[in-house]
Structures are given as C-alpha cells and as structure tokens.
Enzyme design. Structure first.
Site, mmCIF file in Angstrom:
data_model
loop_
_atom_site.group_PDB
_atom_site.id
_atom_site.type_symbol
_atom_site.label_atom_id
_atom_site.label_comp_id
_atom_site.label_asym_id
_atom_site.label_seq_id
_atom_site.Cartn_x
_atom_site.Cartn_y
_atom_site.Cartn_z
ATOM 1 N N GLN A 1 -19.344 -8.983 12.210
ATOM 2 C CA GLN A 1 -17.925 -9.230 11.946
ATOM 3 C C GLN A 1 -17.520 -8.644 10.596
ATOM 4 O O GLN A 1 -18.245 -8.768 9.613
ATOM 5 C CB GLN A 1 -17.637 -10.729 11.984
ATOM 6 N N CYS B 1 -11.672 -10.441 20.813
ATOM 7 C CA CYS B 1 -10.952 -9.678 19.787
ATOM 8 C C CYS B 1 -9.723 -8.994 20.368
ATOM 9 O O CYS B 1 -9.013 -8.291 19.653
ATOM 10 C CB CYS B 1 -11.870 -8.643 19.146
ATOM 11 N N CYS C 1 0.834 -1.206 0.000
ATOM 12 C CA CYS C 1 0.000 0.000 0.000
ATOM 13 C C CYS C 1 0.868 1.255 0.000
ATOM 14 O O CYS C 1 1.753 1.395 0.854
ATOM 15 C CB CYS C 1 -0.908 -0.004 1.227
ATOM 16 N N CYS D 1 -3.363 0.083 8.944
ATOM 17 C CA CYS D 1 -2.643 -1.190 8.912
ATOM 18 C C CYS D 1 -1.361 -1.078 9.732
ATOM 19 O O CYS D 1 -0.721 -0.034 9.759
ATOM 20 C CB CYS D 1 -2.289 -1.583 7.483
ATOM 21 N N CYS E 1 -8.267 1.897 -0.812
ATOM 22 C CA CYS E 1 -7.806 1.137 0.349
ATOM 23 C C CYS E 1 -7.662 -0.320 -0.071
ATOM 24 O O CYS E 1 -8.638 -0.960 -0.459
ATOM 25 C CB CYS E 1 -8.795 1.263 1.510
#
Length: 442
Positions: free
Chosen positions: A271, A395, A81, A92, A177
C-alpha cells in the site's frame, strides 16, 4: 442521403454548467447539442469554459478540461501544486478542491456506483456515506499531505525527471511532487539528469529507513552511476525479460504493519499511503473478528499482509491459505510468515489455484483483488464455501459494486462498508466491505 463525415472536436470550446462528479476524476456536463462532456479540473455546480481534449462529432462522449472558471464552486481552492491544471501533470485530480470536498466527491462516486451496478443504497450497504481521512491527513485547505511512498518518474528526451500528463505519454518535468512522501523527496531524483533512462521509480519504506530506486533504461541504454542525496538501494528492469534485478544494496524494502515486519522485494506491491496497511488491517480484522481454530483464505495475498494478521489471531489449530500470482511476492510472503506454520502460500492465479485446492468450506475469506475486481466465476466459487464472513478490500468502487452484485446472487449481503481516503488529491479511494450469508447455513 450520405452521413456527414466525422470531424475532430479537439480544441473546441463550450460554455457549460457542470453537473455531478463521475468515476475517474472528472465531472459531467453537456454541450448545447446535448453531447456528454467528461470535464477535468472543475467541480459540480460551476459554470466554465470547457476545451475538448479528445473526441469527434460521432463520439458517445467528449473529454475536456476546464480552461476558464466563470462561476466557481464554494469548494474551489487555488491548486497548491504549480503543475496541477489543464495540460500539465496527470497525477492528481482534485488539487483544486478543498480536502473535505474531495472526500465528499469520492463518497458520491461510491454511492453512484453501488446504486448503478449493485442496486444498493448506502443504508443497504451498511455505510454511513463518509470517506474517512487517514491519520494525520486532515489538513486545512491549501495544504497537501505528503503521503505517496512510491513515485514513478518518467524521464523526458532531455533526461529530466517528471510525471506523465493525463492520458498521455508526454512528460511534465517537475522539481518537486507535493504528494511525495518525505523519504522520496529527500532522494533528490528531480534534481539530477537521467540521460539513458526511461523511468525511475523511487520507494521509501514506512517500516524502516530503507529507500530504493528502480531504473528502467532506454533500449540499449546504460545505467548511470547513481548518486542521490540519501543512501539508496538500486535495482534495474531488464530490457529482455522485464524482470527486476539488484544492482547494489538490498533487493527489498522492509515495511511494518500490525506489529509485523514484511519484506517487499523488487518493487512488489505494498500500500502506497504510509497509514494504509494498518488502516486496512484494522478494518478487515474488526469486520471478520477471527476466532481460535478458524480456517481462512487470503486471496490476491501479495506479500502476506492479511494472511499474517489472521494467522496471528486464530491460534495454532487454525489454518490460512494465501493465493498470489506474483512469483516474487509469493517468495516474500513465505519468508514473512515463516514463523506461522499454520499459514500456507500457493503460487498462481486465484481462479486456477482455488479449484485445485479441493477446499469445500472455510470460516473466513479476505480478498484484495486488482483494480478489475475478482469477477463472476471467482465470486461464485467463494459464495459456495459457506464462509461466516468475507472481507472485500477494493481500490475501485465500480469493480467492488459489480462483485457485490455477484455475491448477492451467491447468497451474501453486505453487512458493513467503510471508505478511506488513502489517495488524497486523486480520485482513487479504498473501501472495505464485510459480507455475511443472508441466511444461516445448516
């Protein structure tokens, strides 16, 4: 003798050797003065130049970016990216790491949190130490899975769509993205201007062709006429009450998991990875092994994903109680599960509703708490119900480890733990722990 005045170290550069990965998408290093550095954009074992982004001479630790790599790790790749790197998009954490290395790093973080906060080795947690990729995500280095079905775009002062920089309100404008799911990218949010808008959330459903954008206007801002590249429903966030209201199209998207369709309204929780719901349902059901006539609790149940899965497996004489604090999610859960009269959904916070139910025992429990975890009091209450098995969906490995320690105090041990890489390129990871009583209850 007077203490020397504190001075900012932002902008200072240090040549350091990088140590282990830490929870949060960075690695640990130390300056020559032995001050701890949490460094992003690096990998364990590298020698780098780290530039401080936050902290001063009195700080317990400093935050920094790796601005030059002197000796790279064998796991390093060039970030696919163009917006990944120091001072750019904060979405990220591991674009510069090979996919297999990302999963290994996440595994190291889970192991460290389990040991430090719960005193558990991987063997004691029934975990083989691996983090499994989702179906279809095992790609060669340099390729990025397009998995994110919900993207929250921030809008800059010029009306351009972008993503927030790390630990900042500043916006990095982008034109694409890489981790956005195709259904999000096809909307073309980045290609148009949003002059009176503060944020645009783009959602693409995995169980249908539903697409949705949720607009947050600037104070006093007016909604634009939304013309995107694909048909889309439009919702807006109300400036006064923060509620989400329909402008046109459906107020919900339809998702699919475990052979059921779930309505998810007003940007409610589902999710984000397209494979996540089915992956987690499989892991939870394989761990719990529901039986006919079981009674079960589904806590923090959202729109009813696990309540529906259990409800389909326990027969007509079984019973499931779901508890959820979000009012719209409760409405959706009741709609989604209206064909299962053995399932009941209660509205409210788990720590408040659960004691009021009068439930003193049950066979199965599944909990999928928010990032902060369930906490000591909730775990204590659950431990007293004598469930045959408990499935904990997490998570955040730190919250999971803390709660596992509380469950141990309540007489439960971890039978198995599985970890899934449902957030590629980021530091986030999903875990499913299956617990059972240490001793059979009489």
């Amino acid at each position: 003798m007077q203490n020397e005045p504190t001075s900012s170290l932002v902008g200072e550069e240090y040549e350091v050797e990088v140590g282990p990965v830490a929870h949060g998408g960075h690695c640990i290093a130390r300056t020559a003065e032995n001050q701890v550095l949490f460094v992003r954009h690096t990998l364990p074992g590298e020698k780098i130049i780290a530039k401080v982004t936050d902290g001063d001479t009195d700080s317990r630790f400093l935050r920094a970016d790796a601005v030059r790599i002197i000796e790279p790790s064998k796991d390093r790749v060039e970030a696919p990216c163009p917006y990944a790197g120091p001072g750019m998009c904060g979405g990220c954490d591991w674009q510069h790491a090979k996919p297999g290395a990302q999963r290994r790093l996440k595994g190291e973080v889970i192991a460290e949190q389990l040991q430090r906060l719960a005193g558990l080795t991987p063997e004691e947690a029934g975990w083989d130490g691996t983090v499994m990729p989702a179906d279809g995500d095992k790609l060669p280095a340099g390729e990025v899975p397009a998995w994110r079905t919900r993207v929250q775009y921030a809008i800059d002062a010029e009306g351009r769509a972008g993503l927030r920089k790390h630990r900042s309100h500043d916006v990095q404008p982008i034109d694409h993205c890489l981790i956005a799911a195709p259904g999000v990218s096809e909307l073309g949010v980045e290609k148009r201007e949003w002059p009176q808008i503060a944020a645009v959330e783009a959602i693409t459903a995995t169980g249908s062709h539903d697409r949705q954008v949720i607009l947050t206007p600037k104070p006093g801002g007016r909604l634009p006429l939304v013309e995107l590249d694909k048909p889309v429903s439009v919702l807006r966030v109300d400036e006064k009450d923060g509620g989400v209201h329909r402008v046109h199209g459906r107020a919900f998207v339809r998702e699919r998991a475990d052979d059921r369709t779930y309505r998810v309204g007003s940007g409610g929780f589902w999710q984000v990875h397209p494979q996540a719901a089915n992956t987690l349902v499989r892991a939870v059901m394989q761990g719990l092994l529901p039986r006919k006539n079981d009674t079960a609790l589904d806590l923090y149940c959202g729109v009813g994903l696990f309540a529906g899965a259990i409800g389909q497996r326990i027969g007509e004489k079984g019973a499931v109680l779901g508890i959820e604090s979000g009012k719209r999610a409760v409405e959706d859960a009741r709609h989604n599960l209206k064909d299962l009269d053995r399932v009941r959904i209660e509205h409210g916070k788990v720590d408040q509703v659960l004691p009021r139910t009068g439930i003193t025992e049950c066979d199965l429990i599944v909990l999928d708490p928010p990032r902060a975890g369930a906490g000591k009091q909730v775990v204590k209450h659950l431990s007293a119900l004598g469930a045959r098995k408990i499935a904990y969906v997490a998570c955040d490995p730190a919250a999971l480890a803390r709660d596992l320690a509380y469950f141990r105090d309540g007489g439960y041990r971890v039978r198995t733990l599985r970890a899934f890489d449902l957030f590629p390129m980021t530091h986030h990871v999903e875990c499913v722990a299956i617990l059972e009583p240490v001793a059979k209850r009489v």
